[in-house]
Scaffold this active site. Structure first.
Site, short mmCIF file in Angstrom:
data_model
loop_
_atom_site.label_atom_id
_atom_site.label_comp_id
_atom_site.label_asym_id
_atom_site.label_seq_id
_atom_site.Cartn_x
_atom_site.Cartn_y
_atom_site.Cartn_z
N SER A 1 -9.34 -1.10 7.46
CA SER A 1 -8.89 -0.93 6.07
C SER A 1 -8.22 -2.12 5.40
CB SER A 1 -7.94 0.26 5.99
OG SER A 1 -8.69 1.43 5.95
N SER B 1 -9.47 1.40 3.31
CA SER B 1 -8.68 2.24 2.45
C SER B 1 -7.66 1.46 1.61
CB SER B 1 -7.94 3.28 3.29
OG SER B 1 -7.07 2.65 4.21
N LYS C 1 0.87 -1.19 0.00
CA LYS C 1 0.00 0.00 0.00
C LYS C 1 0.90 1.23 0.00
CE LYS C 1 -3.78 1.85 2.88
NZ LYS C 1 -4.61 1.55 4.07
#
Ligand code: GLN
Length: 481
Positions: A170, A146, A71
């Protein structure tokens, strides 16, 4: 070569060991796959040049030649770490996060940066300043957030694993929306060194994969004490696959979180899948017991206050002086701060900074922040009490399946309710895993969440694996892959 796309890590390792394919070929295969397929999904912000990836990874280790994505809020040395924000668009990390360093040392290929919500704030990856990430099961739907890029890429077979970060859900929520496995470890099990802070007391790096075993393999590579992170637990490195497939000699009890699984509160298809899953667990020999933790209903609100408060102080550092974007500069210093933050941050981030400063402000901190900390204690205590009676807890990961882009544009607060089932676990610092447990009538994946006491990752994996072996949900592939 098609067999590589959805191969498990174990299978890929075997192909490489038997010299059926070289690590270079594996790398080229996945890089090409991302180039071919990702334009319609949008899971990556960058794919690195192959020679630089090869150069960075060790030739020995447990993940030699296994590609993955991080990420884009996890620092990789000499690579951009943008947090999907304009303010860090050109920020190049001068050092490796502990997870990046450990993965490279274990031979893994870190092949790119996965899209996410700006500074990991969101539940749909729609707040990324750069692109939207579509759900591989239906391109009109979000991938969740996210860590939406990480989950979408794994689901579409663009990589076998990816890392995300989980502050309020997330890792687990996008895993549920994309039909893959997502683990949020115990707070402190995985070092946060080099993870760009959102709400530091809740942030944890987690693993997304297609199978439970793959997840455990990657966790084994990144978990364990790190002197660079003062909240890191003194836990030694271990093999998290060690208990997979072992028989359960004692009868274990799964607590079914009753207040989170009421018919009519969660979607009909989600409700039905969860009921079916209880049957699967009972068939496997587990005892089940319905329990209610009354304080959990305040979990999302408590998370809302604490996460905004911490975000406001963490994001104060982006002022145009030390990191990333600088706008203006010829005027007063204050004007430079203002312009930089005005142009650099997106709407959602600005909104959270405002709310965070408000809940911390003189005159309001007692009402909001101090009370939220008290409710956090209640939630922790209720979990701890519950685990005296039962071994693990089960709930839905989300009340619903992946929604359409823009569905919450007019009602952002409603979107925060996505955190209802996941955020209490962060508040208590416990580990939890989301695993695929069915599909709704629109053929969208459904996830179930298993929550365990502190440092029960081995048990969580073992139970999740037993369920996975008994069902077929992890074997379905999205149409866009
Ligand atoms: N959806 C939550 C939020 O918007 C979770 C974010 C996260 O875990 N990083 O804050």
């Amino acid at each position: 070569m098609k067999k590589l796309a959805f191969a498990t890590i174990k299978e890929l390792k075997e192909y490489i060991d038997k010299k059926e394919v070289s690590r270079e070929e594996v790398l080229s295969f996945f890089v090409k796959r991302i180039k071919d397929i990702d334009p319609k999904i949008g899971s990556t912000l960058e794919v690195f040049d192959e020679s630089s990836v090869l150069k960075n990874s060790a030739l020995k280790g447990n993940l030699v030649g296994i590609p993955g994505l991080l990420k884009d809020n996890i620092c990789q040395k000499d690579r951009i770490t943008s947090c999907a924000s304009k303010i860090l668009e050109n920020f190049v990390s001068p050092y490796d996060s502990t997870v990046s360093a450990r993965l490279k040392k274990d031979g893994a290929f870190l092949i790119g940066r996965a899209n996410c919500d700006e500074f990991a704030m969101g539940s749909s990856t729609e707040t990324s300043a750069f692109k939207k990430t579509a759900n591989p099961w239906n391109l009109d739907r979000v991938a969740g957030g996210s860590s939406g890029g990480s989950a979408a890429a794994v689901s579409a077979g663009l990589v076998p694993w990816a890392l995300g970060s989980d502050t309020g859900g997330s890792v687990r929520q996008p895993a549920a929306f994309c039909g893959v496995v997502g683990l949020k470890p115990t707070y402190g099990l995985v070092s946060r060194y080099g993870l760009v802070a959102y709400a530091s007391s809740l942030d944890q790096i987690g693993v997304i994969s297609r199978t439970v075993e793959d997840n455990a393999l990657v966790l084994s590579s990144i978990a364990g004490h790190d002197t660079h992170d003062s909240t890191s637990l003194s836990v030694s490195i271990k093999d998290y696959t060690q208990d997979l497939g072992k028989k359960f000699s004692d009868k274990l009890t799964i607590g079914i979180l009753e207040n989170e699984m009421e018919e009519g509160v969660i979607g009909d298809d989600v409700y039905k899948s969860l009921q079916d899953s209880i049957g699967v667990f009972e068939g496997l020999g587990f005892a089940t017991k319905r329990i209610c933790l009354p304080s959990l209903r305040y979990g999302a609100a408590t998370y809302f206050i604490l996460s905004r408060a911490e975000a406001a102080s963490n994001l104060a550092r982006y002022d145009g002086v030390r990191y990333g974007l600088r706008k203006g500069g010829n005027e007063q210093l204050k004007e430079m701060y203002r312009k930089t933050r005005h142009d650099g941050f997106g709407q959602e981030v600005k909104c959270r900074i405002l709310v965070g400063n408000y809940v911390l402000s003189v005159g309001h901190a007692g009402e909001f922040y101090a009370n939220a900390k008290k409710v956090q204690q209640l939630i922790r205590r209720e979990f701890q009490e519950a685990f005296k009676d039962i071994d693990i807890l089960m709930s839905p990961t989300q009340a619903m399946t992946a929604f359409k882009f823009g569905a919450y544009d007019d009602n952002k607060l409603q979107l925060d309710l996505c955190d209802e089932y996941t955020a209490p676990v962060n508040l208590a610092g416990m580990p939890a895993i989301s695993i695929p447990c069915g599909f709704d009538k629109n053929k969208l994946p459904i996830g179930l969440q298993l929550i365990g006491p502190h440092l029960s990752e081995c048990l969580l994996y073992r139970i999740a694996h037993a369920y996975e072996q008994e069902t077929k949900w992890h074997q379905y592939r999205p149409s866009n892959s």
